[in-house]
Write a protein that holds these residues in place. Structure first.
Motif, PDB file in Angstrom:
ATOM      1  N   GLY A 111     -43.698  27.187  78.557  1.00 57.20           N
ATOM      2  CA  GLY A 111     -44.861  26.337  78.336  1.00 57.20           C
ATOM      3  C   GLY A 111     -45.460  25.723  79.578  1.00 57.20           C
ATOM      4  N   ARG A 112     -45.146  26.259  80.754  1.00 52.55           N
ATOM      5  CA  ARG A 112     -45.724  25.737  81.997  1.00 52.55           C
ATOM      6  C   ARG A 112     -47.017  26.471  82.327  1.00 52.55           C
ATOM      7  N   PRO A 113     -47.866  25.870  83.170  1.00 55.83           N
ATOM      8  CA  PRO A 113     -49.135  26.524  83.523  1.00 55.83           C
ATOM      9  C   PRO A 113     -48.907  27.878  84.191  1.00 55.83           C
ATOM     10  N   LEU A 114     -49.746  28.826  83.844  1.00 55.50           N
ATOM     11  CA  LEU A 114     -49.674  30.146  84.457  1.00 55.50           C
ATOM     12  C   LEU A 114     -50.405  30.161  85.790  1.00 55.50           C
ATOM     13  N   ARG A 115     -49.963  31.021  86.671  1.00 55.09           N
ATOM     14  CA  ARG A 115     -50.656  31.268  87.929  1.00 55.09           C
ATOM     15  C   ARG A 115     -51.732  32.332  87.713  1.00 55.09           C
ATOM     16  N   ASN A 116     -52.758  32.281  88.556  1.00 51.41           N
ATOM     17  CA  ASN A 116     -53.772  33.347  88.633  1.00 51.41           C
ATOM     18  C   ASN A 116     -54.542  33.525  87.328  1.00 51.41           C
ATOM     19  N   VAL A 117     -54.927  32.418  86.695  1.00 57.51           N
ATOM     20  CA  VAL A 117     -55.681  32.500  85.445  1.00 57.51           C
ATOM     21  C   VAL A 117     -57.131  32.873  85.751  1.00 57.51           C
ATOM     22  N   VAL A 118     -57.596  33.940  85.118  1.00 51.22           N
ATOM     23  CA  VAL A 118     -58.941  34.470  85.342  1.00 51.22           C
ATOM     24  C   VAL A 118     -59.957  33.662  84.547  1.00 51.22           C
ATOM     25  N   ASP A 119     -61.051  33.296  85.183  1.00 53.95           N
ATOM     26  CA  ASP A 119     -62.211  32.768  84.464  1.00 53.95           C
ATOM     27  C   ASP A 119     -62.950  33.972  83.900  1.00 53.95           C
ATOM     28  N   LYS A 120     -62.868  34.164  82.598  1.00 58.69           N
ATOM     29  CA  LYS A 120     -63.391  35.397  82.008  1.00 58.69           C
ATOM     30  C   LYS A 120     -64.912  35.453  82.042  1.00 58.69           C
ATOM     31  N   LYS A 121     -65.571  34.316  82.170  1.00 59.87           N
ATOM     32  CA  LYS A 121     -67.030  34.326  82.309  1.00 59.87           C
ATOM     33  C   LYS A 121     -67.435  34.800  83.699  1.00 59.87           C
ATOM     34  N   ALA A 126     -42.964  38.503  86.514  1.00 54.82           N
ATOM     35  CA  ALA A 126     -41.738  37.845  86.076  1.00 54.82           C
ATOM     36  C   ALA A 126     -41.848  36.330  86.235  1.00 54.82           C
ATOM     37  N   ASP A 127     -42.447  35.880  87.329  1.00 56.80           N
ATOM     38  CA  ASP A 127     -42.633  34.443  87.531  1.00 56.80           C
ATOM     39  C   ASP A 127     -43.567  33.867  86.465  1.00 56.80           C
ATOM     40  N   ASN A 128     -44.661  34.554  86.199  1.00 56.98           N
ATOM     41  CA  ASN A 128     -45.586  34.059  85.184  1.00 56.98           C
ATOM     42  C   ASN A 128     -44.958  34.096  83.788  1.00 56.98           C
ATOM     43  N   PHE A 129     -44.129  35.100  83.525  1.00 56.18           N
ATOM     44  CA  PHE A 129     -43.456  35.154  82.226  1.00 56.18           C
ATOM     45  C   PHE A 129     -42.534  33.952  82.046  1.00 56.18           C
ATOM     46  N   ALA A 130     -41.799  33.592  83.106  1.00 59.37           N
ATOM     47  CA  ALA A 130     -40.928  32.423  83.022  1.00 59.37           C
ATOM     48  C   ALA A 130     -41.736  31.165  82.739  1.00 59.37           C
ATOM     49  N   ARG A 131     -42.904  31.062  83.331  1.00 59.85           N
ATOM     50  CA  ARG A 131     -43.787  29.927  83.061  1.00 59.85           C
ATOM     51  C   ARG A 131     -44.279  29.963  81.614  1.00 59.85           C
ATOM     52  N   TRP A 133     -51.733  36.591  75.690  1.00 55.64           N
ATOM     53  CA  TRP A 133     -51.738  36.609  77.154  1.00 55.64           C
ATOM     54  C   TRP A 133     -51.723  38.059  77.614  1.00 55.64           C
ATOM     55  N   VAL A 134     -52.626  38.384  78.545  1.00 61.18           N
ATOM     56  CA  VAL A 134     -52.687  39.703  79.177  1.00 61.18           C
ATOM     57  C   VAL A 134     -52.605  39.515  80.686  1.00 61.18           C
ATOM     58  N   HIS A 135     -51.682  40.234  81.297  1.00 57.02           N
ATOM     59  CA  HIS A 135     -51.531  40.198  82.753  1.00 57.02           C
ATOM     60  C   HIS A 135     -51.768  41.598  83.298  1.00 57.02           C
ATOM     61  N   ALA A 194     -60.609  27.441  93.591  1.00 56.84           N
ATOM     62  CA  ALA A 194     -60.165  26.062  93.380  1.00 56.84           C
ATOM     63  C   ALA A 194     -60.029  25.723  91.900  1.00 56.84           C
ATOM     64  N   ALA A 195     -59.795  26.734  91.072  1.00 54.60           N
ATOM     65  CA  ALA A 195     -59.731  26.482  89.631  1.00 54.60           C
ATOM     66  C   ALA A 195     -58.471  25.714  89.259  1.00 54.60           C
ATOM     67  N   ALA A 196     -58.615  24.791  88.300  1.00 54.10           N
ATOM     68  CA  ALA A 196     -57.449  24.111  87.747  1.00 54.10           C
ATOM     69  C   ALA A 196     -56.729  25.077  86.815  1.00 54.10           C
ATOM     70  N   GLU A 197     -55.423  25.017  86.807  1.00 53.58           N
ATOM     71  CA  GLU A 197     -54.642  25.913  85.952  1.00 53.58           C
ATOM     72  C   GLU A 197     -54.605  25.356  84.535  1.00 53.58           C
ATOM     73  N   PRO A 198     -55.085  26.085  83.542  1.00 56.25           N
ATOM     74  CA  PRO A 198     -55.028  25.606  82.167  1.00 56.25           C
ATOM     75  C   PRO A 198     -53.612  25.670  81.622  1.00 56.25           C
ATOM     76  N   SER A 199     -53.394  25.018  80.515  1.00 61.58           N
ATOM     77  CA  SER A 199     -52.081  25.073  79.887  1.00 61.58           C
ATOM     78  C   SER A 199     -51.773  26.479  79.443  1.00 61.58           C
TER      79      SER A 199
END
Length: 341
Positions: free
Chosen positions: A310-320, A301-306, A73-75, A327-332
């Motif tokens: 094992g909870r879904p992360l916020r702000n997941v980038v579509d790397k493509k 810090a919020d994303n680290f707690a997730r 994971w990279v933030h 409106a992206a669904a949050e992946p696991s």
């Protein structure tokens, strides 16, 4: 009763010379290590996660481990992720998240400020004040003028809301057309941008840097704009061919511009942009408020707690795509490493 499986403490790198404030909760649950660019390559192979605090760094591509290793994971402490979209990271299984949610309203306020400043000729007023010149002038209304905002993400949407509050008529251009958007109404497709550009009094670039948007604002684009229009860029510097913008200002095609981003930052002292007529040069600060570093730390810090639970992360980038879809669904989320992993 089965005993819960023990887990080892995850190793989290922070690309920074010193630990940012606001990460105490992260440090309580992780081996949190700050590394400068010079040590990044040596530390990355053993890292589980990486916080790119120095988001302007160019060191990550050369330091990224080969052979499929590296953080899962990279933030990044930024909204734009173009510097992270190098092939090894883009093609890996590593999740990338950004700091969406921190910058939108401050940037929108900055854009609105530039629109008002250009319409009311604040620069001319300050110049006359310094010369002790009392010269009455008339200025322009911004209400009922027409703006086109390029960038259908949260920053572009915040700009639309804020400009509409000033009475402007505003259209938003995204990647694809969406009618009946609950927030902005119609989102126009990227293919419609040229037609809208020709009618705009104000053109605001708030889009991410991608292969489609690099060099988008060139001589042809500025020639297509109506004479006397103004241009504001809070996207990325490489989206603008700066010599073409300079020519458009010098020849009066554009009545003014405000740039917060540039191809080379800091802007070199010998750049002709410093002396361009009716151009405001802003040192990449449109999003930076008095609380912005605390806000950035809170997002991580919020994303680290997730992540560690094992909870879904916020702000997941579509790397493509190179950005976070609206409106992206949050992946696991990847979970913290288990004992012995």
């Amino acid at each position: 009763m089965t005993k819960p499986r023990s887990r080892r403490v995850p190793r989290v790198l922070v690309l920074a010379d010193r630990r940012p404030d606001g990460l105490d909760e992260v440090a309580a649950h992780a081996d949190l290590v700050c590394v400068p660019e010079a040590r990044l390559a040596a530390e990355l192979p053993a890292a589980d996660a990486l916080l790119v605090w120095e988001f302007g760094t160019e060191a990550l591509p050369a330091a990224w481990p080969g052979g499929g290793g590296g953080p899962r994971w990279v933030h990044t402490a930024s909204a734009g992720v173009d510097r992270l979209m190098f092939p090894a990271l883009r093609d890996s299984d590593t999740l990338v998240t950004n700091s969406r949610g921190v910058f939108e309203q401050p940037i929108a306020e900055w854009v609105a400020g530039q629109v008002i400043a250009l319409a009311k000729d604040f620069a001319g007023t300050y110049e006359r004040q310094r010369g002790r010149v009392w010269q009455h002038r008339v200025t322009e209304r911004v209400a009922d003028t027409y703006a086109v905002v390029l960038g259908g993400g949260p920053i572009g949407r915040a700009v639309v809301r804020t400009l509409r509050a000033l009475g402007l008529r505003v259209d938003l251009v995204g990647r694809s057309r969406r009618d009946g958007d609950p927030e902005v109404g119609t989102v126009h497709a990227f293919g419609e941008f040229g037609e809208l550009l020709a009618r705009a009094d104000w053109v605001v670039c708030a889009a991410p840097l991608t292969a489609e948007t690099e060099d988008l604002f060139d001589a042809a684009a500025f020639a297509r704009m109506k004479r006397g229009a103004r241009f504001v860029n809070v996207g990325r510097g490489p989206m603008v061919v700066e010599k073409d913008l300079l020519a458009a200002l010098e020849h009066g095609r554009l009545a003014g511009a405000a740039l917060d981003v540039f191809r080379q930052e800091p802007l070199p002292a010998d750049s002709p942009l410093w002396d361009a007529p009716n151009l405001l040069v802003s040192p990449h600060m449109s999003a930076d408020t008095v609380s912005w570093l605390d806000d950035l730390a809170a997002v991580f810090a919020d994303n680290f707690a997730r992540w560690r639970t094992g909870r879904p992360l916020r702000n997941v980038v579509d790397k493509k795509l190179g950005y976070v879809p609206v409106a992206a669904a949050e992946p696991s989320a990847p979970t913290a490493p288990e004992e012995g992993a």
